[in-house]
Design a protein around this motif. Structure first.
Motif, PDB file in Angstrom:
ATOM      1  N   ALA B 120       5.542  12.392   8.872  1.00 43.02           N
ATOM      2  CA  ALA B 120       5.197  13.202   7.695  1.00 43.02           C
ATOM      3  C   ALA B 120       4.115  14.216   8.045  1.00 43.02           C
ATOM      4  O   ALA B 120       4.179  15.384   7.634  1.00 43.02           O
ATOM      5  CB  ALA B 120       4.749  12.288   6.556  1.00 43.02           C
ATOM      6  N   LYS B 123       5.580  17.005  10.201  1.00 38.71           N
ATOM      7  CA  LYS B 123       6.365  17.959   9.392  1.00 38.71           C
ATOM      8  C   LYS B 123       5.463  18.872   8.582  1.00 38.71           C
ATOM      9  O   LYS B 123       5.695  20.083   8.484  1.00 38.71           O
ATOM     10  CB  LYS B 123       7.244  17.181   8.411  1.00 38.71           C
ATOM     11  CG  LYS B 123       8.600  16.830   8.912  1.00 38.71           C
ATOM     12  CD  LYS B 123       9.397  16.297   7.728  1.00 38.71           C
ATOM     13  CE  LYS B 123      10.764  15.879   8.145  1.00 38.71           C
ATOM     14  NZ  LYS B 123      11.562  15.444   7.001  1.00 38.71           N
ATOM     15  N   ALA B 124       4.454  18.264   7.987  1.00 39.43           N
ATOM     16  CA  ALA B 124       3.539  19.066   7.162  1.00 39.43           C
ATOM     17  C   ALA B 124       2.858  20.104   8.036  1.00 39.43           C
ATOM     18  O   ALA B 124       2.713  21.275   7.639  1.00 39.43           O
ATOM     19  CB  ALA B 124       2.522  18.157   6.476  1.00 39.43           C
ATOM     20  N   GLU B 127       4.757  23.301   8.937  1.00 40.04           N
ATOM     21  CA  GLU B 127       4.799  24.367   7.928  1.00 40.04           C
ATOM     22  C   GLU B 127       3.613  25.315   8.054  1.00 40.04           C
ATOM     23  O   GLU B 127       3.635  26.418   7.504  1.00 40.04           O
ATOM     24  CB  GLU B 127       4.842  23.757   6.516  1.00 40.04           C
ATOM     25  CG  GLU B 127       6.162  23.054   6.263  1.00 40.04           C
ATOM     26  CD  GLU B 127       6.361  22.660   4.808  1.00 40.04           C
ATOM     27  OE1 GLU B 127       5.416  22.795   4.015  1.00 40.04           O
ATOM     28  OE2 GLU B 127       7.467  22.201   4.479  1.00 40.04           O
ATOM     29  N   THR B 283      20.607  17.091   9.257  1.00 41.27           N
ATOM     30  CA  THR B 283      20.719  18.549   9.312  1.00 41.27           C
ATOM     31  C   THR B 283      20.555  19.044  10.746  1.00 41.27           C
ATOM     32  O   THR B 283      21.269  19.952  11.186  1.00 41.27           O
ATOM     33  CB  THR B 283      19.652  19.198   8.413  1.00 41.27           C
ATOM     34  OG1 THR B 283      19.812  18.687   7.098  1.00 41.27           O
ATOM     35  CG2 THR B 283      19.787  20.705   8.394  1.00 41.27           C
ATOM     36  N   ILE B 701      27.131  27.533   7.253  1.00 40.42           N
ATOM     37  CA  ILE B 701      27.400  27.246   5.835  1.00 40.42           C
ATOM     38  C   ILE B 701      27.726  25.762   5.657  1.00 40.42           C
ATOM     39  O   ILE B 701      27.336  25.140   4.675  1.00 40.42           O
ATOM     40  CB  ILE B 701      28.600  28.089   5.341  1.00 40.42           C
ATOM     41  CG1 ILE B 701      28.323  29.579   5.539  1.00 40.42           C
ATOM     42  CG2 ILE B 701      28.917  27.790   3.889  1.00 40.42           C
ATOM     43  CD1 ILE B 701      27.165  30.098   4.756  1.00 40.42           C
ATOM     44  N   THR B 702      28.431  25.215   6.633  1.00 43.17           N
ATOM     45  CA  THR B 702      28.807  23.799   6.547  1.00 43.17           C
ATOM     46  C   THR B 702      27.770  22.956   7.280  1.00 43.17           C
ATOM     47  O   THR B 702      28.058  22.295   8.273  1.00 43.17           O
ATOM     48  CB  THR B 702      30.193  23.589   7.179  1.00 43.17           C
ATOM     49  OG1 THR B 702      30.184  24.225   8.461  1.00 43.17           O
ATOM     50  CG2 THR B 702      31.291  24.176   6.332  1.00 43.17           C
ATOM     51  N   TYR B 705      26.969  17.279   4.575  1.00 37.90           N
ATOM     52  CA  TYR B 705      28.199  16.656   4.061  1.00 37.90           C
ATOM     53  C   TYR B 705      28.568  17.175   2.667  1.00 37.90           C
ATOM     54  O   TYR B 705      29.630  16.839   2.153  1.00 37.90           O
ATOM     55  CB  TYR B 705      28.066  15.137   4.055  1.00 37.90           C
ATOM     56  CG  TYR B 705      27.930  14.575   5.442  1.00 37.90           C
ATOM     57  CD1 TYR B 705      28.852  14.901   6.428  1.00 37.90           C
ATOM     58  CD2 TYR B 705      26.876  13.747   5.786  1.00 37.90           C
ATOM     59  CE1 TYR B 705      28.727  14.421   7.714  1.00 37.90           C
ATOM     60  CE2 TYR B 705      26.742  13.256   7.075  1.00 37.90           C
ATOM     61  CZ  TYR B 705      27.673  13.593   8.037  1.00 37.90           C
ATOM     62  OH  TYR B 705      27.547  13.122   9.310  1.00 37.90           O
ATOM     63  N   MET B 706      27.710  17.968   2.066  1.00 36.92           N
ATOM     64  CA  MET B 706      28.092  18.612   0.811  1.00 36.92           C
ATOM     65  C   MET B 706      29.187  19.649   1.055  1.00 36.92           C
ATOM     66  O   MET B 706      29.987  19.929   0.169  1.00 36.92           O
ATOM     67  CB  MET B 706      26.881  19.300   0.165  1.00 36.92           C
ATOM     68  CG  MET B 706      25.847  18.343  -0.372  1.00 36.92           C
ATOM     69  SD  MET B 706      26.474  17.339  -1.729  1.00 36.92           S
ATOM     70  CE  MET B 706      26.451  18.547  -3.065  1.00 36.92           C
ATOM     71  N   ASP B 707      29.197  20.222   2.257  1.00 39.90           N
ATOM     72  CA  ASP B 707      30.154  21.293   2.533  1.00 39.90           C
ATOM     73  C   ASP B 707      31.045  21.031   3.741  1.00 39.90           C
ATOM     74  O   ASP B 707      32.068  21.678   3.908  1.00 39.90           O
ATOM     75  CB  ASP B 707      29.407  22.619   2.744  1.00 39.90           C
ATOM     76  CG  ASP B 707      28.866  23.156   1.436  1.00 39.90           C
ATOM     77  OD1 ASP B 707      29.658  23.318   0.492  1.00 39.90           O
ATOM     78  OD2 ASP B 707      27.655  23.386   1.345  1.00 39.90           O
ATOM     79  N   TYR B 708      30.620  20.139   4.617  1.00 35.34           N
ATOM     80  CA  TYR B 708      31.443  19.808   5.788  1.00 35.34           C
ATOM     81  C   TYR B 708      32.230  18.551   5.451  1.00 35.34           C
ATOM     82  O   TYR B 708      31.654  17.509   5.156  1.00 35.34           O
ATOM     83  CB  TYR B 708      30.566  19.577   7.021  1.00 35.34           C
ATOM     84  CG  TYR B 708      31.380  19.415   8.284  1.00 35.34           C
ATOM     85  CD1 TYR B 708      31.742  20.532   9.043  1.00 35.34           C
ATOM     86  CD2 TYR B 708      31.817  18.169   8.704  1.00 35.34           C
ATOM     87  CE1 TYR B 708      32.506  20.390  10.187  1.00 35.34           C
ATOM     88  CE2 TYR B 708      32.579  18.033   9.858  1.00 35.34           C
ATOM     89  CZ  TYR B 708      32.919  19.146  10.589  1.00 35.34           C
ATOM     90  OH  TYR B 708      33.688  19.011  11.719  1.00 35.34           O
ATOM     91  N   THR B 709      33.541  18.658   5.492  1.00 34.37           N
ATOM     92  CA  THR B 709      34.377  17.563   5.025  1.00 34.37           C
ATOM     93  C   THR B 709      34.671  16.582   6.152  1.00 34.37           C
ATOM     94  O   THR B 709      35.513  16.839   7.011  1.00 34.37           O
ATOM     95  CB  THR B 709      35.703  18.099   4.467  1.00 34.37           C
ATOM     96  OG1 THR B 709      35.417  19.161   3.558  1.00 34.37           O
ATOM     97  CG2 THR B 709      36.465  16.990   3.746  1.00 34.37           C
TER      98      THR B 709
END
Lengths: 264, 789
Positions: B120, B123-124, B127, B283, B701-702, B705-709
């Motif tokens: 954490a 990652k912080a 930024e 991701t 764009i993919t 898993y929302m867009d890559y099937t």
């Protein structure tokens, strides 16, 4: 995920005051959308007010002519409710088709309706079934409640408490899922009550859920699939993405509407 | 010999551990005092970094260190295979720094690493890194890339990596001049994201006392990583670098390659004086695991009046992405164009392949690697030729099959197939698919308003990668042998150290079955150890369906050495001539007598050599073998897919998949079926569901898993799989390989089935993935009046 303050109030009043007192507070009503968004650092609420301990918001009641579902009732509870299955089986079927078992056992009707995801199932059911959205401040008709993609009539400090569904004569929901996410790419809910028909479409509209008025008029006089022959929905205001063009979505609205009418 | 030997469907011994959550994956390994790395990645596909200020990040809470490309002055990530252009020029091999130096070339390219007490905090702090980008146009489309203009690498004009060919173009042209019919096709082999269940992870550690580095990593080949990273990137000698690939949750090719993160954590460990752990988020897996496929091809097939193939011309453009991944250059050349004869006697073949840099994730081998692209191209083209000439789909294939008595068969594109019987797999698959009943099923579908189609694919592939001498002459910068060590412990149990790596394949079971079968031991007396360079002598790892055909053969070779040594010991103890000792059913006997020694007795004697003649017999019982194959192995088979299409929505349902494969001798039928099922799911996934999409700016764009099937269970039917075996002619086990057959054979069968279903409407083409919208659109286009014609 960024840091945030977490509250778990035991009453609606405490929840409302926590929300009012927060700089950028968010209600957690299952968290099926909010928590993943926060994990991806796409949302940074200052405070989370979790309604899980507000007992009044959970549960289903029925008087035979309508069903009232508490905001914190999970999709699995709606799907498995004998009251819902008896009075509005189409609504139980909608709940049964949301997400996966994990989502159905955590996600709630209040969370889904308040979020108004343009590809969610419940908004179409609310709109087609002419539901009443109950909050800690008052009530809205579904027609007034859904005001655009991820947008509702709720005030910033207003909390959705229940959704009331009148019993239709007939209703059904047909979903064409997005192949990847399994959200509705096109979902059509149809309902017939008395001489009136309502048709609500989710997943397809640029502004979220909407009613297909031309279809409703045709079905009012003849609630049968063939009544929809020749009626097309314009692709102009529909979404177009890598999964489906606006034209394909427009076509699917017609197919799903007919299938929903046949299934009702 | 034993009920746990070759041919037995033994339950996988590793599954108890995996299914009960006791697997030990890289991210499960907790090092004392470890730190956590987070990598800042480029949000742009193509940009110059004009400012990079990490001072605020260094001052952030919990931060141990922040490093950039300027700090990390190390070698370039190397490429393992050199392909030369047809003019003799070596391929363009641009520098590939682990952390970007002044320029980023795809979304996800590494810019800086933040190492902190917690993930954490890392990652912080990331930024707080200030980066200014001079965003440049992204090169995404391969054809536009070849037109020049914007360059991904300044030293690769027109973004061309190489322009390679195989075959004689003039001879092929002459064959075309005499053709009765020419069929043409344009093919896109869609880019896919590997999506191993376990994301990549790497932990670097450094022991100041010994000066030894240790890298724990999600790899299919830890020795190869040790070589590539140690020798080329970080200049750490091999005796001071240990690479461990513990339990690995799926690879499909994507975990063959040496990735920047491995070098980053290993390099950083001594800098911060503590172990450094990095684990990819999903991701990051989408953005940085090497992708697969991504070819554009035009091909033409010349046929005589009987439908016999006279010649094949192929022109392919292959995407390399932003940098050359470890084996990327060989995939569209030596693993693709050399398979363009397929199962057919096509006498003349010419293929030209141009490899192109683009501002996308690097592309490399993915389950099948080149061979699926070849099979897809050929089988679509053969299907089209059959339709154009009015020949049945099975008939055109039968007319052109390499006959079963023609092996060894020399193809016109370099390979010599050793064995196969393509008619046998075709006919068996036809029986499984009940092809005879198809017309009735089609009529039944039509009666309910549906369309039904049947598609064939008959394929061959090259596995058991590969003979070192052959691949060396083709540009491989490595030998592709395998090693095995068989350690017989004093009480007669056996530990095998294999250079093959299991990341789902079940080697702990199948390799143990080889031992059980050969040495007559029960499975609980056998341990298969792999994945640790400090335990295993050497290993080239697992990919290209090579574990059994190469690693298994090395194990057989080592076991034969153990048996030979054991015979010497038994001969000494039993006071017989070595030549008279026979080994059978786990016992050494003096032939013609009842004198015998059990295997365990020999083992104990080997370690208690009280009266060994030390001049001729060493104590101990442990043998090492290296095996370098004579040839590739050539699995093949026939897949038949039947689909039903709802013309109202374009939804295609796969009704039946019948796959009959020749994988050589089967060691464990259950595992072979499982491998086939997995391969079919990935092949059908590519054909129907999976498509990697970049926008014009090079954004993926993919990317989730929302867009890559990804294929789900309900996208697939129950599979009907079987084998029709011919033995590999050049290895002792007769094995060929099964890891990739499903992914190679199935995509063309799916698309051919869809084209068949739509052929009544006049549809002749369908692209992968055949989504409902594409199928629906094809139906709409077919309904339109042919005004444009």
């Amino acid at each position: 995920m960024y840091d945030f303050n977490y509250y778990k109030p035991g009453s609606l009043a405490d929840a409302a005051s926590a929300l009012a007192g927060a700089e950028d507070g968010k209600i957690v009503a299952g968290g099926m959308t909010l928590i993943p968004t926060m994990k991806q650092r796409l949302a940074q609420p200052s405070d989370l007010i979790d309604l899980a301990a507000v007992g009044d918001l959970k549960g289903i009641s029925s008087d035979g002519s309508s069903v009232t579902i508490g905001a914190m009732t999970t999709h699995a509870e709606v799907a498995g409710s004998s009251d819902v299955q008896l009075v509005i089986p189409a609504l139980a079927a909608v709940a049964e088709g949301i997400g996966d078992p994990q989502v159905r056992n955590c996600g709630t009707i209040g969370g889904s309706v308040a979020n108004n995801d343009p590809a969610a199932d419940y908004p179409a059911a609310c709109l087609a079934l002419n539901a009443t959205i109950v909050t800690n401040k008052g009530e809205y008709s579904a027609d007034d409640f859904f005001t655009g993609m991820f947008d509702t009539a709720l005030d910033e400090d207003e909390i959705l408490t229940a959704v009331k569904f009148p019993k239709p004569d007939k209703a059904a929901y047909m979903k064409f899922p997005n192949p990847a996410s399994r959200y509705a790419m096109v979902g059509v809910c149809v309902a017939q009550t008395g001489g009136a028909a309502r048709v609500a479409v989710t997943g397809a509209g640029q502004d979220g859920v909407f009613r297909a008025s031309e279809m409703e008029a045709a079905l009012a006089s003849n609630f049968a699939p063939e009544a929809l022959d020749g009626i097309s929905v314009s692709a102009d205001d529909l979404n177009s993405d890598i999964h489906a063009s606006a034209e394909y979505r427009a076509h699917l609205i017609g197919v799903m509407a007919k299938r929903a009418v046949a299934a009702a | 010999m034993t009920d746990t030997g070759i041919g037995a469907s033994v339950k996988r011994v590793e599954d108890a551990r995996f299914l009960t959550g006791r697997g030990s994956y890289t991210d499960d390994l907790e090092q004392p005092n470890q730190t956590y790395a987070y990598i800042l990645r480029s949000p742009h596909a193509h940009a110059a970094i004009t400012k990079l200020d990490v001072s605020a990040a260094k001052a952030a809470p919990g931060v141990v260190a922040v490093f950039t490309g300027e700090d990390m002055q190390v070698g370039s990530i190397p490429c393992g295979w050199q392909v030369n252009s047809k003019d003799g020029e070596p391929m363009k091999e641009p520098e590939h720094p682990p952390l970007a130096k002044g320029k980023v070339r795809y979304v996800g390219d590494q810019i800086a690493v933040v190492i902190a007490e917690s993930l954490a905090e890392a990652k912080a702090a990331a930024e707080a890194i200030e980066v200014d980008y001079d965003i440049q146009p992204a090169v995404v489309d391969m054809n536009k890339a070849l037109a020049g203009g914007t360059l991904v690498h300044d030293d690769a004009p027109n973004n061309l990596c190489y322009d390679w060919e195989i075959g004689d173009a003039a001879e092929v042209d002459a064959a075309f001049a005499n053709a009765h019919h020419i069929s043409k096709i344009d093919i896109v082999n869609n880019r896919v994201v590997p999506n191993a269940m376990e994301p990549r992870a790497a932990v670097g550690a450094y022991d100041k006392a010994s000066g030894e580095y240790t890298l724990y990593t999600t790899s299919q080949n830890p020795h190869v990583i040790r070589l590539l990273m140690g020798a080329f990137v970080l200049q750490i000698p091999e005796h001071k670098l240990r690479v461990v690939a513990p339990d690995v949750g799926g690879g499909f090719g994507s975990k063959i390659y040496h990735y920047a993160e491995e070098a980053i954590v290993t390099w950083a460990a001594p800098k911060v004086g503590r172990p450094v752990k990095w684990t990819a988020e999903r991701t990051e897996s989408f953005l940085t695991d090497a992708h697969g496929r991504d070819h554009i091809t035009h091909a033409e097939l010349a046929l005589d009046e009987n439908g016999k193939f006279l010649g094949l011309k192929v022109d392919t453009i292959a995407n390399m992405g932003g940098y050359l991944s470890t084996f990327a250059p060989c995939v569209p050349t030596y693993l693709y164009a050399t398979l363009l004869a397929g199962v057919y006697t096509t006498p003349l073949i010419h293929a030209n392949v141009r490899a192109v840099f683009t501002n996308t994730t690097p592309v490399d081998a993915y389950r099948g690697a080149g061979r699926p692209e070849a099979a897809y191209l050929l089988e679509r083209l053969v299907d089209r030729a059959a339709r154009e000439m009015g020949i049945a789909q099975d008939e055109i294939r039968k007319r052109n099959f390499i006959p079963s008595d023609a092996f060894p068969y020399q193809t016109p594109v370099a390979l010599q197939y050793d064995s196969g019987d393509y008619m046998a797999t075709l006919e068996k698959a036809q029986g499984m698919a009940d092809v005879a009943g198809f017309p009735a099923r089609k009529a039944a579908s039509e009666a309910k308003g549906k369309l039904r189609g049947l598609g064939y694919s008959t394929y061959v592939e090259a596995c058991g990668i590969a003979p070192s001498a052959v691949v060396g002459s083709l540009g491989a910068r490595a030998g592709l042998f395998e090693s095995a060590n068989v350690r017989v412990n004093p009480t007669g149990s056996v530990t095998v150290f294999t250079g093959s790596h299991s990341h789902g394949q079940g080697h702990e079971t199948t390799f143990a079955q080889l031992v059980s079968d050969t040495l007559g031991l029960p499975l609980d007396q056998i341990e298969i150890s792999h994945g640790d360079t400090n335990k295993v002598a050497f290993g080239m790892g697992t990919y290209g369906s090579r574990s059994l055909a190469v690693g298994g053969e090395a194990l057989m070779k080592a076991m034969n050495k153990v048996i030979d040594k054991s015979k010497k010991i038994a001969a000494h103890v039993l006071e017989a001539a070595e030549a008279d000792i026979e080994f059978k059913d786990g016992k050494f006997t003096v032939s013609g007598t009842d004198k015998e020694m059990a295997f365990g007795e020999v083992a104990l004697t080997a370690y208690v050599p009280h009266n060994f003649p030390h001049e001729t017999l060493e104590p101990g019982l442990e043998e090492q073998a290296f095996y370098d194959p004579m040839n590739f192995t050539y699995p093949g088979g026939c897949h038949i897919v039947e689909v039903e299409i709802d013309p109202d929505t374009g939804v295609t349902t796969i009704e039946k998949v019948s796959a009959c494969d020749d994988v050589g001798r089967v060691i464990n039928p259950m595992i072979v079926a499982g491998q086939t099922h997995g391969g079919l799911a990935q092949g059908i996934g590519q054909a129907m569901l999976e498509g990697c999409v970049y926008d014009d700016d090079g954004q993926l764009i993919t990317g989730s898993y929302m867009d890559y099937t990804m294929p789900r269970a309900d996208d697939l039917p129950s599979f009907d799989t079987d084998t029709a075996v011919t033995l590999c002619a050049h290895n002792s086990l007769g094995v060929k390989g099964v890891g990739e057959t499903g992914a190679i054979g199935s995509p063309p069968a799916v698309i051919n089935a869809i084209v068949d279903a739509l052929s009544g409407l006049g549809v002749t083409d369908m692209t992968m993935p055949a989504t409902p919208e594409k199928v629906w659109q094809a139906i709409q286009d077919a309904k339109m009046p042919m005004a444009a014609e």
